[in-house]
Design a protein around this motif. Structure first.
Motif, short mmCIF file in Angstrom:
data_model
loop_
_atom_site.label_atom_id
_atom_site.label_comp_id
_atom_site.label_asym_id
_atom_site.label_seq_id
_atom_site.Cartn_x
_atom_site.Cartn_y
_atom_site.Cartn_z
N LEU A 129 0.82 -1.20 0.00
CA LEU A 129 0.00 0.00 0.00
C LEU A 129 0.86 1.26 0.00
O LEU A 129 0.61 2.20 -0.76
CB LEU A 129 -0.95 0.00 1.19
N VAL A 130 1.89 1.28 0.83
CA VAL A 130 2.77 2.45 0.88
C VAL A 130 3.49 2.66 -0.45
O VAL A 130 3.55 3.78 -0.97
CB VAL A 130 3.78 2.31 2.05
N LEU A 131 4.03 1.58 -1.02
CA LEU A 131 4.72 1.73 -2.30
C LEU A 131 3.76 2.07 -3.43
O LEU A 131 4.12 2.81 -4.35
CB LEU A 131 5.51 0.47 -2.63
N CYS A 132 2.54 1.59 -3.36
CA CYS A 132 1.53 1.95 -4.35
C CYS A 132 1.27 3.46 -4.31
O CYS A 132 1.22 4.11 -5.35
CB CYS A 132 0.24 1.18 -4.09
N VAL A 133 1.13 4.00 -3.12
CA VAL A 133 0.88 5.44 -2.98
C VAL A 133 2.08 6.24 -3.47
O VAL A 133 1.93 7.23 -4.20
CB VAL A 133 0.54 5.78 -1.51
N LEU A 134 3.29 5.83 -3.09
CA LEU A 134 4.49 6.56 -3.52
C LEU A 134 4.68 6.50 -5.03
O LEU A 134 4.99 7.52 -5.67
CB LEU A 134 5.72 6.01 -2.81
N LEU A 135 4.50 5.33 -5.62
CA LEU A 135 4.64 5.19 -7.07
C LEU A 135 3.55 5.98 -7.79
O LEU A 135 3.83 6.67 -8.78
CB LEU A 135 4.59 3.72 -7.49
N SER A 136 2.32 5.90 -7.33
CA SER A 136 1.23 6.63 -7.96
C SER A 136 1.45 8.13 -7.88
O SER A 136 1.21 8.86 -8.86
CB SER A 136 -0.11 6.28 -7.31
N LEU A 137 1.93 8.59 -6.75
CA LEU A 137 2.23 10.01 -6.59
C LEU A 137 3.36 10.44 -7.53
O LEU A 137 3.30 11.51 -8.15
CB LEU A 137 2.60 10.29 -5.14
N THR A 138 4.37 9.60 -7.66
CA THR A 138 5.49 9.90 -8.55
C THR A 138 5.03 10.00 -10.00
O THR A 138 5.39 10.95 -10.72
CB THR A 138 6.58 8.83 -8.42
N PHE A 139 4.22 9.04 -10.44
CA PHE A 139 3.76 9.06 -11.83
C PHE A 139 2.77 10.20 -12.07
O PHE A 139 2.75 10.79 -13.15
CB PHE A 139 3.15 7.72 -12.22
N THR A 140 1.96 10.52 -11.08
CA THR A 140 1.03 11.64 -11.23
C THR A 140 1.79 12.96 -11.31
O THR A 140 1.49 13.81 -12.16
CB THR A 140 0.04 11.68 -10.05
N LEU A 141 2.79 13.13 -10.46
CA LEU A 141 3.59 14.36 -10.50
C LEU A 141 4.41 14.46 -11.78
O LEU A 141 4.74 15.56 -12.22
CB LEU A 141 4.51 14.43 -9.29
N SER A 142 4.75 13.33 -12.38
CA SER A 142 5.54 13.38 -13.60
C SER A 142 4.74 13.90 -14.79
O SER A 142 5.32 14.29 -15.79
CB SER A 142 6.13 12.01 -13.92
N PHE A 143 3.41 13.94 -14.66
CA PHE A 143 2.58 14.53 -15.72
C PHE A 143 2.60 16.04 -15.68
O PHE A 143 2.34 16.71 -16.66
CB PHE A 143 1.13 14.05 -15.61
N ILE A 144 2.91 16.60 -14.50
CA ILE A 144 2.90 18.05 -14.34
C ILE A 144 4.20 18.63 -14.87
O ILE A 144 5.28 18.24 -14.43
CB ILE A 144 2.74 18.43 -12.85
N PRO A 145 4.10 19.54 -15.82
CA PRO A 145 5.35 20.16 -16.31
C PRO A 145 5.88 21.18 -15.30
O PRO A 145 5.17 22.08 -14.89
CB PRO A 145 4.92 20.84 -17.61
#
Length: 139
Positions: free
Chosen positions: A112-128
Motif C-alpha cells: 500500500l505504501v509503495l503503491c501510494v508513492l509510485l502513484s504520486l510519482t507518476f502523477t507528478l511526472s505529468f505536471i510540467p
C-alpha cells in the motif's frame, strides 16, 4: 527544455519499483510455506505484485530514454495504472484468513505504501515543472 524535476521523476520511479521487487521477495514477503511444502493463498499476491513491479521497473527505465512526449505520457499512464493495481492486489486476491499473519501485517502495508508513492510519482511526472522563458531568460 526539461527541468531537473522532470528528469528526476523516472529515476525515483525506478528506485521505488526496484524497492518493490526486492522488498516483496525479501523483508516484506508473504507467509512462509506450510509444513507439507505447499504455499499459502497469499503467495500468489506476492508473485503477482513482484511481476507487476518488474513491469513498472521496465516502463520506468524506458521513460529515462524516451524523447517523444506522447510515448512518455503513455508509459507514465500505464505505470500509474499498474502501480494502483499493486495496491489493490491484496484486497482483490485471496489472502490468509487471520489478520495477524505476515501477509496482512507486513506485506499488505508495504504494498500500500509503495503503491501510494509510485502513484504520486507518476502523477507528478505529468505536471510540467518548466519555468517560463522571456527573451531567452528563465523567470
Amino acid at each position: 527544455m526539461k527541468n531537473k524535476v522532470n528528469k528526476l521523476m523516472p529515476i525515483i520511479a525506478v528506485v521505488l519499483s526496484l524497492l518493490l521487487v526486492i522488498g516483496v521477495n525479501t523483508l516484506f514477503s508473504a507467509c512462509a510455506p506450510k509444513d507439507d511444502g505447499s504455499w499459502m493463498h497469499c503467495h500468489m499476491v506476492q508473485v503477482c505484485s513482484m511481476c507487476l513491479g518488474i513491469v513498472i521497473l521496465v516502463l520506468s527505465a524506458a521513460m529515462l530514454f524516451v524523447k517523444a512526449k506522447t510515448v512518455g505520457n503513455i508509459l507514465r499512464a500505464l505505470s500509474l495504472v499498474l502501480s494502483v493495481s499493486v495496491g489493490v492486489l491484496p484486497n482483490c486476491m485471496s489472502m490468509c484468513m487471520m489478520d495477524n499473519m505476515r501477509c496482512h501485517s507486513v506485506m499488505k502495508p508495504f504494498l500500500l505504501v509503495l503503491c501510494v508513492l509510485l502513484s504520486l510519482t507518476f502523477t507528478l511526472s505529468f505536471i510540467p515543472f518548466n519555468k517560463k522563458e522571456k527573451n531567452g531568460e528563465t523567470v
